[in-house]
Design a protein around this motif. Structure first.
Motif, short mmCIF file in Angstrom:
data_model
loop_
_atom_site.label_atom_id
_atom_site.label_comp_id
_atom_site.label_asym_id
_atom_site.label_seq_id
_atom_site.Cartn_x
_atom_site.Cartn_y
_atom_site.Cartn_z
N LYS A 1 -3.50 5.94 -9.33
CA LYS A 1 -4.00 6.45 -10.42
C LYS A 1 -4.06 7.38 -11.08
O LYS A 1 -4.19 7.34 -12.35
CB LYS A 1 -5.23 7.27 -9.73
N ILE A 2 -2.56 7.99 -10.87
CA ILE A 2 -2.55 9.24 -12.10
C ILE A 2 -1.64 8.71 -12.71
O ILE A 2 -1.63 8.58 -14.22
CB ILE A 2 -2.14 10.47 -11.74
N HIS A 3 -0.74 7.78 -12.20
CA HIS A 3 0.66 6.53 -12.53
C HIS A 3 -0.87 5.51 -13.85
O HIS A 3 0.20 5.11 -14.72
CB HIS A 3 1.06 6.44 -11.79
N GLU B 1 8.84 11.01 -12.87
CA GLU B 1 7.38 10.78 -12.93
C GLU B 1 6.82 11.03 -11.48
O GLU B 1 5.55 11.69 -11.40
CB GLU B 1 7.18 9.85 -13.09
N ALA B 2 8.16 10.58 -10.00
CA ALA B 2 7.03 10.78 -9.18
C ALA B 2 7.17 12.46 -8.74
O ALA B 2 5.45 12.44 -7.93
CB ALA B 2 8.35 9.70 -7.93
N LEU B 3 7.59 12.82 -9.02
CA LEU B 3 7.78 14.45 -8.87
C LEU B 3 6.46 14.89 -9.52
O LEU B 3 5.36 16.09 -8.65
CB LEU B 3 8.86 15.20 -9.30
N ASP B 4 6.33 14.93 -10.45
CA ASP B 4 5.04 15.60 -11.40
C ASP B 4 3.94 15.09 -10.72
O ASP B 4 2.29 15.64 -10.62
CB ASP B 4 5.41 15.07 -12.88
N ILE B 5 3.66 13.79 -10.29
CA ILE B 5 2.51 12.78 -9.91
C ILE B 5 2.45 13.50 -7.92
O ILE B 5 0.99 13.84 -7.56
CB ILE B 5 2.54 11.59 -10.53
N ALA B 6 3.98 13.33 -7.51
CA ALA B 6 3.01 14.23 -6.77
C ALA B 6 2.37 15.45 -6.04
O ALA B 6 1.92 15.74 -5.39
CB ALA B 6 4.45 13.99 -5.84
N THR C 1 1.29 -1.19 -0.12
CA THR C 1 -0.03 -0.19 0.21
C THR C 1 1.11 1.32 -0.41
O THR C 1 0.39 1.92 -0.55
CB THR C 1 -0.83 0.01 1.36
N ASP C 2 1.95 1.21 0.26
CA ASP C 2 2.92 2.61 0.71
C ASP C 2 3.82 3.24 -0.81
O ASP C 2 4.77 3.59 -0.74
CB ASP C 2 3.21 2.17 1.80
N VAL C 3 4.13 2.02 -2.06
CA VAL C 3 5.06 2.16 -2.80
C VAL C 3 4.44 2.42 -4.01
O VAL C 3 2.93 1.38 -4.37
CB VAL C 3 5.89 0.78 -2.48
N LEU C 4 5.62 3.50 -4.57
CA LEU C 4 5.15 3.40 -6.20
C LEU C 4 6.03 3.63 -7.13
O LEU C 4 6.73 4.51 -6.45
CB LEU C 4 3.87 4.56 -6.59
N VAL C 5 6.34 2.25 -7.57
CA VAL C 5 7.31 1.59 -8.98
C VAL C 5 7.21 3.61 -9.79
O VAL C 5 6.04 3.24 -10.70
CB VAL C 5 7.73 0.85 -8.83
N THR C 6 8.06 4.50 -10.04
CA THR C 6 7.36 5.35 -11.22
C THR C 6 8.75 5.02 -12.31
O THR C 6 9.55 4.37 -11.70
CB THR C 6 7.42 6.40 -10.76
N VAL C 7 8.39 6.61 -13.36
CA VAL C 7 9.46 5.83 -13.92
C VAL C 7 10.79 7.31 -13.79
O VAL C 7 10.62 8.55 -14.08
CB VAL C 7 8.88 6.08 -15.80
N GLY C 8 11.32 6.77 -13.35
CA GLY C 8 12.22 8.34 -12.63
C GLY C 8 11.73 8.57 -11.83
O GLY C 8 10.75 8.76 -10.94
N TYR D 1 -3.34 5.49 -15.34
CA TYR D 1 -3.55 6.41 -16.74
C TYR D 1 -2.91 7.23 -17.28
O TYR D 1 -3.25 6.69 -18.74
CB TYR D 1 -5.05 7.45 -16.52
N THR D 2 -1.81 7.58 -17.30
CA THR D 2 -1.00 8.35 -17.66
C THR D 2 0.26 7.32 -18.35
O THR D 2 1.14 7.88 -19.38
CB THR D 2 -0.13 9.69 -17.15
N MET D 3 1.32 5.79 -17.27
CA MET D 3 2.11 6.11 -17.46
C MET D 3 1.52 4.35 -17.92
O MET D 3 2.70 3.58 -17.98
CB MET D 3 2.74 6.01 -16.38
N LEU D 4 1.02 3.52 -16.91
CA LEU D 4 0.53 2.56 -16.84
C LEU D 4 1.56 1.89 -15.77
O LEU D 4 1.05 1.25 -14.82
CB LEU D 4 0.26 1.43 -18.65
N CYS D 5 2.39 1.21 -16.22
CA CYS D 5 3.36 1.26 -15.11
C CYS D 5 5.04 1.66 -15.85
O CYS D 5 4.95 1.91 -16.24
CB CYS D 5 3.86 -0.34 -15.52
N ALA D 6 5.96 1.02 -14.95
CA ALA D 6 7.72 1.96 -15.18
C ALA D 6 7.74 0.33 -15.81
O ALA D 6 7.39 -0.85 -15.60
CB ALA D 6 8.57 1.64 -13.81
#
Ligand code: PLP
Lengths: 389, 159
Positions: free
Chosen positions: A262-264, A103-108, A93-100, A266-271
């Motif tokens: 949710k944003i990730h 991406e994490a900055l953007d969606i945060a 529940t507490d982790v999201l793997v992002t594209v660098g 719809y916009t990235m799907l996954c890393a």
């Protein structure tokens, strides 16, 4: 003729292009240029990490993964934070793997900022912070850190910029471009400030593994009561020399992570799965290679710190990341003049400090993520330049 | 000290000035420390790693497994000494496993090396068997990749 420029959203138009670019175009045309300009490791990703990805491809791992990232990777990320910082994050529940971390900055920012919300951004800082806040519809409020404090931000610096609309604070230490770090006491003061004004803190700790001497990185989320309030961002680009893989992650409370997911989704799907497999290997077996690179940066750091002072430029000792931020006001030149002249005359590329915020004026950023030979040669050229103005 | 050794191991020709900066000590201290390391035989020599193939000079390297009959009192050491005293012999290790000494020999030609093994090495008292392997191509030596195709591939980018 259609003026396509008129069709571009005013928000996008309002974001200036990165100030780092300007000089690089000139530099890329020059022969024998030494670049202290780039913010990425000169090392290639350690072989064992590359090899695990190659093996993964051979085994046919080419699909999407869970939106939040491979469970294995999320578990390794949580183990590492438990082991190093005694932090308990739940991989489910507490982790999201992002594209660098990018991406994490953007969606945060998109997750927490509503139109008109303000976010405090200490400067000088990484060039993406303000742009991401603006693109998310928020209002970035730059807070100049003081040169006499070696660019360490304090509640006193922050306090005058707080308004009823202030919703969040973004800190990035060890810092790009200054190489400054914050001590535990500095961070505790920031934590009290965050509680006082009930702010969410985005902490970009991408350079966390790159600290030198007897300084140890303190994870902001590990301070008392900060875990749920913090969106902790980190990645593999710098510490593991994995910039091109595009992999990072965010850690926070389940509500924020679910919203970011949710944003990730719809916009990235996954890393990319290839990068995720490599990241698992980096966390399981890569630490020794990482430590070796860090000790190599440390030698370069000491060499460049010593050399710049001998060249007559004042600078404080950077304790983290791979940047040093010398004061060039003694030359009588502005940051941009200095950067341009030294590029033209001595073929050394570096970045003017004002690219990282107005308070960076009077400084330049030198990256020491380059070979000792190149650093030595660059130092000789800088010394020659300063002495022949 | 360990840091100084690590730096020298990687590049023994680094100027004392640079070493001093990196280790945060004075040039004088660097020189003093190096002199002491040399005197204490911790630093034995400063070698150059050469890719002979590129020079057009022919050298032949042979790796030889040697079996011995150990001798009373001195074990393998006396025979090892009789072997390592030859100039042709570059390296000698005492090994665990199926053979006792690993001997590395360099010569001008295969003939040269074969001759040395047959007339000098195999005839030493206590040497019971030798198996020679000729080295065909070095890929990596002492931590250095001989033909490293990986270079700085960073591209111009704007952030
Ligand atoms: C402070 C900081 N945060 C984030 C990033 C972007 O990192 P990533 O490659 O993980 O997107 C950089 C890259 O230069 C950086 O300097």
């Amino acid at each position: 003729m259609t003026n396509w420029n008129d069709r571009i959203s005013p928000v996008v138009k309002s974001v200036p292009p990165s100030g780092i670019r300007k000089f690089f175009d000139i530099a890329s045309e020059m022969e024998d240029v030494i670049s202290l300009g780039v913010g990425e490791p000169d090392f290639v990703t350690p072989w064992s990490i590359r090899e695990s990805c190659v093996y993964g491809l051979e085994q046919g791992y080419t699909s999407y993964t869970a939106n939040r990232g491979l469970m294995e990777l999320r578990e390794e990320i949580c183990f590492m934070h438990k082991r190093r910082f005694d932090l308990d994050y739940d991989p489910k529940t507490d982790v999201l793997v992002t594209v660098g971390v990018s991406e994490a900055l953007d969606i945060a920012m998109r997750t927490i900022l509503s139109p008109g919300d303000e976010i405090l951004i200490p400067e000088p800082c990484y060039v993406s912070y303000k742009a991401c806040a603006t693109l998310a519809g928020g209002i970035p409020v730059p807070v100049p850190a003081k040169a006499e404090n070696d660019f360490r931000i304090t509640p006193d610096d922050l306090e005058p910029h707080v308004s009823p609309k202030t919703k969040a604070l973004l800190i990035g230490y060890p810092n790009n471009p200054t190489g400054a770090i914050l001590s535990k006491e500095d961070l505790e003061a920031i934590a009290r400030f965050a509680v006082k004004h009930d702010l969410i803190v985005i902490s970009d700790e991408i350079y966390g593994d790159l600290t030198y001497g007897d300084t140890k990185h303190v994870c902001f989320a590990g301070l008392p009561e900060m875990k749920d309030r913090t969106i902790l961002l980190n990645g593999f680009s710098k510490a593991y020399a994995m910039t091109g893989w595009r992999i990072g992650y965010a850690l926070s409370n389940p509500d924020i992570i679910a919203a970011m997911t949710k944003i990730h989704q719809y916009t990235m799907l996954c890393a990319p799965i290839t990068a995720q497999i490599a990241a698992v290997e980096a966390l399981r077996h890569g630490e020794k290679y990482m430590r070796k690179m860090v000790s190599e940066y440390d030698k370069r750091r000491r060499l460049i710190y010593d050399g710049l002072q001998k060249a007559g430029l004042k600078c404080f000792e950077p304790k983290g990341a791979f940047y040093i931020f010398p004061d060039i006001t003694s030359t009588g030149l502005s940051s941009e003049e200095f950067a341009e002249k030294i590029l033209m005359q001595e073929h050394v590329a570096l970045v003017p400090g004002n690219a990282f915020g107005e308070c960076g004026e009077g400084f330049v950023r030198c990256s020491y993520a380059t070979s000792i030979e190149q650093i030595s040669e660059a130092l000789a050229r800088i010394e020659h330049f300063v002495n022949h103005l | 000290m360990r840091e100084l050794l690590e730096l020298l191991k990687h590049d023994a020709r680094r100027p004392a000035k640079e070493l001093a900066s990196m280790l945060n000590i004075s040039e004088y201290e660097v020189e003093e420390k190096m002199a002491k390391l040399e005197k204490d035989k911790i630093i034995l020599s400063y070698n150059t790693l050469i890719n002979w193939d590129k020079t057009g000079e022919n050298t032949v390297t042979s790796i030889i497994e040697v079996n011995l009959t150990p001798q009373r009192e001195v074990g393998f050491d006396a025979i090892a000494e009789r072997i390592y005293r030859f100039d042709e012999v570059r390296t000698v290790y005492l090994m665990s496993g199926n053979f006792d000494l690993l001997v590395i020999i360099e010569g001008k030609s295969m003939q040269d090396v074969a001759n040395f093994v047959a007339t000098r090495l195999a005839t030493i008292e206590g040497v019971t068997q030798t198996r020679s392997h000729f080295l065909l191509k070095p890929y990596k030596k002492d931590g250095i990749i001989i033909e490293d195709k990986e270079k700085d591939r960073r591209l111009v980018m704007s952030i």
